[in-house]
Design a protein around this motif. Structure first.
Motif, short mmCIF file in Angstrom:
data_model
loop_
_atom_site.label_atom_id
_atom_site.label_comp_id
_atom_site.label_asym_id
_atom_site.label_seq_id
_atom_site.Cartn_x
_atom_site.Cartn_y
_atom_site.Cartn_z
N ALA A 7 0.83 -1.19 0.00
CA ALA A 7 0.00 0.00 0.00
C ALA A 7 0.87 1.25 0.00
N PRO A 8 0.37 2.35 -0.58
CA PRO A 8 1.13 3.60 -0.55
C PRO A 8 1.17 4.18 0.87
N VAL A 9 2.10 5.08 1.09
CA VAL A 9 2.28 5.69 2.41
C VAL A 9 2.36 7.21 2.24
N ILE A 10 1.56 7.93 3.05
CA ILE A 10 1.61 9.40 3.05
C ILE A 10 2.44 9.86 4.25
N ASP A 31 4.45 0.70 -7.26
CA ASP A 31 3.56 1.33 -8.24
C ASP A 31 4.07 2.73 -8.58
N ASP A 32 3.73 3.17 -9.79
CA ASP A 32 4.01 4.55 -10.17
C ASP A 32 3.09 5.47 -9.39
N LEU A 33 3.64 6.61 -8.97
CA LEU A 33 2.86 7.53 -8.13
C LEU A 33 1.99 8.46 -8.97
N GLU A 34 2.47 8.79 -10.16
CA GLU A 34 1.73 9.72 -10.99
C GLU A 34 0.38 9.12 -11.36
N ASP A 69 -3.86 3.06 -4.23
CA ASP A 69 -3.02 2.69 -5.37
C ASP A 69 -3.87 2.08 -6.48
N PRO A 70 -3.27 1.80 -7.65
CA PRO A 70 -4.06 1.28 -8.78
C PRO A 70 -4.71 -0.06 -8.51
N HIS A 71 -4.25 -0.77 -7.47
CA HIS A 71 -4.83 -2.07 -7.16
C HIS A 71 -5.93 -1.98 -6.13
N GLY A 72 -6.23 -0.76 -5.68
CA GLY A 72 -7.29 -0.56 -4.70
C GLY A 72 -6.84 -0.60 -3.26
N ALA A 73 -5.54 -0.67 -3.02
CA ALA A 73 -5.03 -0.70 -1.64
C ALA A 73 -4.94 0.72 -1.10
N PRO A 74 -5.64 1.02 0.01
CA PRO A 74 -5.61 2.37 0.56
C PRO A 74 -4.33 2.63 1.35
#
Length: 449
Positions: free
Chosen positions: A359-362, A385-388, A433-438
């Motif tokens: 999952a992405p991280v803020i 994953d690409d961030l853009e 992310d593009p896979h739906g992971a928050p």
């Protein structure tokens, strides 16, 4: 299976089995017997097709040189300077692994393999050495009674007994369960095969220059590099070996069996998995040494980046695989067990780490006032994953206002907004992310004046 059809009656009253029944009985007899060694060929990955074809045409071997058996010719020196393959053909289809064969010598205690293959159609196994043989007395020891010996499809283990200089194929004494121990000698440049490289070898090769495979006067023993033609290169091979002779003594394996192995099951884990601990004591055995007294090591790793560490605990007999964070892919580890006499066996441990979506991280989420506006900014990271194209959505006291902003390719985001009419409180930021992971939910307190 003894599936017999009803016997046919002959006119004179005798009964006989049908042809099908007789075939099935013969097949059963075949699988009830132990597999044996039917041929040994020595070769080189550097030999040309013309040389290999000539050997087969001249009935001197298939895909290599068939070492003569049944007489002292078995121990005549092999003069080629690039021998790096051993081919063993069996009497039937067998389960054979790289670690089932050990090769020991006098000048070099044990030899390692870089590759192994088995053809179930020809019943032929091929071991390729890390480096070609130099001058040495050599012993092949094929496992017929170790922890996981060569065996056929119904569990009959190898019948391998062999007496050098007198035995002929097939190997064995009629009883399953015996190593195949086979001696041969290598002395590069010894064109006369008499155990020493001298002037007579140099002169014979010099006089044979220009002879090609199949021509009158051509000898495979003059073709030192096995390219199908005797050239100056072959003469150099002899010249620079002048004075060489076989070493005194016997190969180390004559008085000591190499360790044997059952190998390891393939390791399959997900990315960021916990450490995997494998038993070395369960994977190896030795006829003379206790498994606790073997020396264990990992001698090759095709993908070190997959691991944060690979640890060998010889005292407790454990191999520990610690996986690198966010790493995935496959690796082959060559695990070695060496006995007190310096003989060893290698086995390949295959490891597959399947990717898992991270999952992405803020981070660094801030809300600041600037020229009458509120600026919301921060950073997003995502290891796979690409961030853009990701979008950060803001909630908390901004819930329901549809405030959102795209993430830049470098992972930053920034948006100006009007907080008029919004009470003081917490603002949240989250992306998907593009896979739906928050991502995590980042919070920042805003004091609205």
């Amino acid at each position: 299976m003894y599936s017999l059809l009803r016997p046919k009656r002959r006119s004179f009253g005798r009964q006989s089995f049908s042809r099908r029944a007789r075939i099935e009985v013969l097949e059963d007899r075949r699988v009830l017997s132990a597999p044996t060694v039917a041929d040994v060929n020595i070769g080189s990955t550097a030999w040309t097709s013309s040389f290999v074809d000539y050997l087969e045409t001249a009935n001197l071997g298939a895909d290599g040189y068939a070492i003569p058996v049944g007489s002292s010719s078995q121990l005549k020196t092999l003069p080629w300077d690039n021998l790096d393959q051993i081919r063993i053909t069996f009497s039937e289809n067998v389960d054979v692994q790289m670690g089932d064969l050990s090769v020991s010598g006098v000048n070099q205690t044990a030899y390692a393999f870089s590759d192994f293959s088995y053809d179930p159609n020809t019943y032929t196994a091929v071991w390729t050495l890390v480096t070609p043989f130099a001058k040495d007395k050599l012993l092949l020891d094929l496992d017929g009674d170790g922890i996981d010996p060569v065996q056929d499809s119904v569990g009959n283990v190898l019948d391998g007994e062999w007496t050098d200089g007198s035995s002929t194929y097939n190997s064995g004494n009629g009883t399953a369960g015996g190593d195949f121990e086979f001696r041969f000698n290598v002395l590069p440049g010894d064109a006369s095969q008499n155990g020493a490289v001298n002037y007579s070898d140099s002169y014979a090769v010099l006089m044979a220059r220009g002879k090609e495979a199949g021509m009158t006067g051509y000898s495979i023993f003059h073709d030192i590099d096995g390219d199908g033609v005797v050239t100056t290169d072959d003469w150099y091979g002899v010249y620079f070996s002048m004075g060489h002779a076989l070493p005194a003594g016997n190969p180390a394996g004559m008085t000591n069996d190499a360790p044997t192995t059952t190998g390891f099951a393939e390791v399959n884990v997900d990315e960021d998995a916990a450490d995997v601990v494998l038993s070395l004591f369960d994977a190896f055995d030795d006829a003379e040494d206790e498994v606790e007294n073997l020396a264990y090591s990992v001698v090759d790793n095709t993908n070190p980046a997959l691991f944060s560490s690979v640890g060998v605990d010889t005292l407790n007999g454990q191999l520990t695989l610690a996986f690198a964070q966010n790493a995935f892919g496959s690796a082959e580890l060559t695990v070695r067990a060496m006995d007190s006499g310096g003989l060893f066996v290698d086995t390949i441990l295959s490891v597959i780490v399947a990717p898992v979506n991270d999952a992405p991280v803020i981070t660094n989420f801030h809300v600041t006032e600037w020229q009458g506006c509120w600026v919301l900014s921060g950073n997003v990271t995502d290891v796979d994953d690409d961030l853009e194209g990701m979008v950060v959505t803001f909630g908390g006291i901004l819930a329901g206002r549809n405030v959102e902003t795209p993430v830049n390719g470098n992972g930053t985001f920034l948006i100006e907004t009007d907080l008029e009419g919004v009470p003081s409180g917490l603002v949240s930021a989250q992306t998907v992310d593009p896979h739906g992971a928050p991502s995590n939910v980042a919070w920042c307190f805003v004091l609205v004046s």
